[in-house]
Design an enzyme around this catalytic site. Structure first.
Site, PDB file in Angstrom:
ATOM      1  N   ASP A 151       0.717  -1.330  -0.183  1.00 56.91           N
ATOM      2  CA  ASP A 151       0.274  -0.181   0.227  1.00 56.91           C
ATOM      3  C   ASP A 151       0.875   1.088  -0.059  1.00 56.91           C
ATOM      4  O   ASP A 151       2.368   1.326  -0.207  1.00 56.91           O
ATOM      5  CB  ASP A 151      -0.717  -0.077   1.069  1.00 56.91           C
ATOM      6  CG  ASP A 151      -2.249   0.393   0.753  1.00 56.91           C
ATOM      7  OD1 ASP A 151      -2.508   1.269  -0.271  1.00 56.91           O
ATOM      8  OD2 ASP A 151      -3.210  -0.057   1.393  1.00 56.91           O
ATOM      9  N   GLU A 184      -0.918   1.947  -5.454  1.00 60.70           N
ATOM     10  CA  GLU A 184      -0.839   3.127  -4.611  1.00 60.70           C
ATOM     11  C   GLU A 184      -1.436   4.007  -5.697  1.00 60.70           C
ATOM     12  O   GLU A 184      -1.094   4.928  -5.289  1.00 60.70           O
ATOM     13  CB  GLU A 184       0.794   2.627  -6.090  1.00 60.70           C
ATOM     14  CG  GLU A 184       1.996   4.152  -5.858  1.00 60.70           C
ATOM     15  CD  GLU A 184       1.048   5.561  -7.163  1.00 60.70           C
ATOM     16  OE1 GLU A 184       0.869   6.672  -6.687  1.00 60.70           O
ATOM     17  OE2 GLU A 184      -0.141   4.810  -8.128  1.00 60.70           O
ATOM     18  N   TRP A 185      -2.998   3.207  -5.732  1.00 57.73           N
ATOM     19  CA  TRP A 185      -4.051   3.365  -6.526  1.00 57.73           C
ATOM     20  C   TRP A 185      -3.754   4.747  -6.927  1.00 57.73           C
ATOM     21  O   TRP A 185      -5.432   5.287  -7.404  1.00 57.73           O
ATOM     22  CB  TRP A 185      -3.885   4.528  -5.255  1.00 57.73           C
ATOM     23  CG  TRP A 185      -4.891   4.696  -3.457  1.00 57.73           C
ATOM     24  CD1 TRP A 185      -4.391   3.231  -3.177  1.00 57.73           C
ATOM     25  CD2 TRP A 185      -3.442   5.420  -2.222  1.00 57.73           C
ATOM     26  NE1 TRP A 185      -4.062   3.422  -1.919  1.00 57.73           N
ATOM     27  CE2 TRP A 185      -3.682   4.140  -1.579  1.00 57.73           C
ATOM     28  CE3 TRP A 185      -2.975   6.443  -2.006  1.00 57.73           C
ATOM     29  CZ2 TRP A 185      -2.686   4.537  -0.283  1.00 57.73           C
ATOM     30  CZ3 TRP A 185      -3.271   6.693  -1.456  1.00 57.73           C
ATOM     31  CH2 TRP A 185      -2.694   6.405   0.156  1.00 57.73           C
ATOM     32  N   GLY A 186      -3.072   4.319  -8.407  1.00 62.75           N
ATOM     33  CA  GLY A 186      -3.091   5.296  -9.512  1.00 62.75           C
ATOM     34  C   GLY A 186      -2.277   7.186  -9.432  1.00 62.75           C
ATOM     35  O   GLY A 186      -2.693   7.393 -10.846  1.00 62.75           O
ATOM     36  N   ASN A 188       0.246   8.036  -9.365  1.00 65.14           N
ATOM     37  CA  ASN A 188       1.533   8.099  -9.801  1.00 65.14           C
ATOM     38  C   ASN A 188       1.304   8.238 -11.392  1.00 65.14           C
ATOM     39  O   ASN A 188       2.262   7.663 -11.681  1.00 65.14           O
ATOM     40  CB  ASN A 188       3.244   8.294  -9.126  1.00 65.14           C
ATOM     41  CG  ASN A 188       2.647   9.297  -7.667  1.00 65.14           C
ATOM     42  OD1 ASN A 188       3.165  10.692  -7.893  1.00 65.14           O
ATOM     43  ND2 ASN A 188       2.770   8.453  -6.563  1.00 65.14           N
ATOM     44  N   ASP A 206     -10.159   4.004  -3.514  1.00 64.42           N
ATOM     45  CA  ASP A 206     -10.590   2.260  -2.662  1.00 64.42           C
ATOM     46  C   ASP A 206     -11.802   2.124  -3.567  1.00 64.42           C
ATOM     47  O   ASP A 206     -12.814   3.097  -3.724  1.00 64.42           O
ATOM     48  CB  ASP A 206     -10.920   2.401  -1.462  1.00 64.42           C
ATOM     49  CG  ASP A 206      -9.353   2.074  -0.700  1.00 64.42           C
ATOM     50  OD1 ASP A 206      -8.627   1.280  -1.579  1.00 64.42           O
ATOM     51  OD2 ASP A 206      -9.062   2.491   0.287  1.00 64.42           O
TER      52      ASP A 206
END
Length: 410
Positions: A151, A184-186, A188, A206
């Site tokens: 994460d 990394e949730w997109g 970067n 999420d």
């Protein structure tokens, strides 16, 4: 002396001749990963007893036979680090230790996944991996871990590309093949640089068990439709060994049956990881029928490895195509609206070439395809003719109609 011993051990792991620390483990993600994760349903409330119960349910429900092989603990398994800096499990919730849990999961024919964070603390405030990447990777390997979800909380002033590459190298150096799931949730744009780093990367914030509407807060609590819209344009970056990850599945967590079916179908059309997030020990027949539909799973797991194409949109209806191995195509109609839509599909209007990724064409003007309805469980009724004739179909609100098109070789 103990710290010196640990340092020498880590150096030995890193410098073993012939072992490359600059490559991820290959052969682990030829198709998108399938399994289960604790977070969506149980959040911070996990224990070794829960994991064992879910492992038992995965076997009893036939999920392992259907391809769901990873059983993944998310946040909050962590205790503190020992005197040498090696992370330990929470002694209250995991009293038998992670190695014993891995042995149990492996005995069931599955693989065990674990969670950590590139930052100083995890998203729930537990022990992060920052500054201990090689130690943590070595610990996971010792325990028999097969999968790491990594994460991105508490990462102020940390470079994402460097942080994820560092953990990739640590996993490789530890010597045990471990699937590397980048969370990394997109933020970067990992799809632009992570193909050589991870096996999959998150493309969104999420997910939540809501099909439509606005996110609960910026970036988080994403709905199924909002995630589809974010993930759909990234198809050229996905393929065997490296997958776009639009987050875990919410099937069985409170949406309607129609919405669960559409959610599952679209993840399969997008060649997404299929990571279940419901309580496997308390499933309804409807949930069971959705997540065990092997014909739909086969669309996701197709070896050609092409993420589906959103070809066009008409009012609330989206037309999706996914080229498959051997000349087949998956065709899916997604109804984003709440009312049923009656459609008359003229195949000659749907001649297309997937110029961006596969280069393949439907060629409805030259090829006749047999049509199979993938959500019709009666084998005879599932055969709905061929593409010589128009297809009449009603797509319920917040639902899909999904077909496999196979060239007629007669």
């Amino acid at each position: 002396m103990r710290k010196l011993t640990v340092m020498l051990l880590l150096a030995a792991v890193v410098l073993v001749p012939g072992r490359s620390a600059a490559q991820k483990w290959e052969g682990l993600a030829d198709t998108p990963q399938m399994g289960w994760n604790s977070w969506n349903k149980f959040g911070q409330n996990i224990s070794e007893q829960l994991i064992r119960e879910q492992a038992d349910a995965m076997v009893a429900e036939g999920l392992v036979d259907a391809g769901y092989i990873y059983l993944n603990m998310d946040d909050c398994w962590h205790g503190e680090r020992d005197a040498d800096g090696f992370v330990q499990p929470d002694p209250k919730t995991f009293p038998s230790g992670i190695e014993a849990l891995a042995d149990y999961v492996h005995s069931k024919g599955m693989k065990l996944g674990i969670y950590s964070d590139a930052g100083r603390r995890t998203c729930a405030g537990r022990t992060g991996s920052f500054g201990h990447e090689y130690q943590d990777a070595l610990q996971y390997a010792r325990w028999g871990i097969d999968y790491l979800k990594y994460d991105w909380c508490a990462t102020e002033n940390i470079n994402p590309r460097g942080a994820y590459t560092l953990m990739r190298d640590a996993l490789r150096a530890a010597g045990r093949p471990i699937f590397f799931s980048m969370c990394e949730w997109g933020t970067n744009k990992p799809w632009e640089w992570a193909a050589e780093v991870g096996h999959s990367w998150r493309t969104t914030g999420d997910i939540t068990a809501r099909f439509a509407g606005n996110p609960r807060q910026r970036g988080w609590g994403q709905t199924v439709l909002s995630i589809i819209d974010q993930n759909a344009p990234l198809r050229k970056y996905a393929g065997p060994g490296h997958w776009n990850d639009p987050d875990m599945l919410e099937v069985g967590n409170g949406m309607s049956v129609n919405e669960d079916r559409a959610h599952f179908s679209m993840w399969c059309m997008m060649a997404a990881p299929l990571i279940l997030g419901n309580d496997l020990s308390k499933m309804t027949d409807d949930t069971r029928a959705i997540i065990l539909n092997k014909k739909v799973i086969a669309i996701d797991q197709d070896k050609l490895g092409v993420q589906g194409l959103r070809y066009k949109t008409e009012n609330d209806i989206e037309y999706w195509f996914k080229p498959l191995e051997g000349g087949d195509w998956a065709f899916c109609l997604l109804n984003r609206g709440t009312e049923p839509a009656e459609l008359n599909i003229n195949w000659q209007d749907l001649n297309l070439t997937d110029e961006e990724v596969s280069g393949l064409s439907t060629q409805f003007d030259a090829i006749t395809y047999n049509i199979e309805n993938l959500w019709e469980f009666n084998a005879k009724k599932a055969k709905v003719g061929n593409t010589k004739k128009a297809l009449k179909v009603t797509v319920p609100g917040h639902d899909v109609a999904m077909y496999r098109l196979t060239p007629n070789k007669k």
